[in-house]
Scaffold this motif. Structure first.
Motif: not given
Length: 240
Positions: A12-35
């Motif tokens: 939603x802020x310019x990050x492209x999906x499908x970047x591998x390990x970096x994307x998965x880590x960002x998605x996990x942090x996003x779910x943990x922080x924002x709920x």
């Protein structure tokens, strides 16, 4: 969003999906922080009471000078107890889920447990209730006015009580029922002047032409008849 991982932005802020390990880590942090958030709302039955009624306002008129309706409506103890039970049930469900209640938990007796004012949900019905007694009900069981026989009310007005469900389907059902009654009554009037359409009765005229309403007595003109009529009344223009 303000959260960055290795100089890459979140979805939603310019990050492209499908970047591998970096994307998965960002998605996990996003779910943990924002709920996530959950919203619950309840609907209950509004019981019919004599204290709730509408009347012609003796002072207020609309822009056309027609008096408006004035409603006298309030919640009874029955509705307030429903709202209290809903709030307690919602709270139990959310706490069992491990959620933190952030809104509505301060409702109580001081505000009728968050119960909305009458008319706020705009699913209210009634005010022209149906019934057999003309003294207590403006309409009969066919949505027809007791005092004005050619007046039918095909909306939520005939309801004598309001359940907790949306009233649209019931309005449609009552309207269809009233329409079928209208058709049946119309057939009775037609057959009163003309017998049923059979081979034996096909040539029989109306029983009393003088009794037939004016709009039934008018001849029905087909396109062919109209075109002939135009030819007969057409006046040729003389050539000069």
């Amino acid at each position: 969003m303000g959260y960055r991982a290795a100089e890459r932005q979140l979805p939603g802020d310019g990050y492209e999906k499908g970047s591998g390990r970096l994307w998965r880590r960002a998605e996990k942090d996003y779910r943990a922080l924002y709920g996530a958030s959950v919203h619950m709302a309840g609907r209950g039955e509004a019981v019919a009471r004599r204290e709730n009624y509408c009347e012609i306002d003796p002072k207020v008129v609309d822009r056309y000078g027609i008096p408006v309706l004035r409603f006298n409506v309030s919640h009874s103890e029955y509705e307030i107890k429903q709202a209290k039970h809903m709030k307690e049930t919602f709270s139990q469900i959310l706490h069992a889920m491990g959620a933190v209640v952030t809104h509505g938990h301060k409702d109580g007796d001081h505000n009728n447990w968050g119960l909305h004012a009458p008319g706020n949900i705009i699913h209210e019905a009634g005010s022209v209730r149906m019934g057999n007694d003309p003294k207590t009900s403006p309409l009969n069981k066919w949505n027809q006015a007791h005092e004005v026989k050619n007046l039918f009310c095909m909306d939520g007005g005939p309801f004598v009580s309001q359940a907790d469900k949306n009233i649209t389907w019931t309005i449609l059902a009552l309207s269809m029922r009233a329409s079928e009654h209208l058709i049946d009554e119309m057939k009775k009037i037609i057959f009163k002047y003309r017998p049923p359409w059979t081979e034996e009765n096909r040539s029989k005229p109306f029983s009393s032409a003088a009794s037939v309403p004016a709009y039934w007595s008018r001849p029905v003109l087909t396109r062919k008849t109209k075109s002939r009529s135009r030819k007969q009344t057409h006046r040729p223009v003389k050539k000069t």
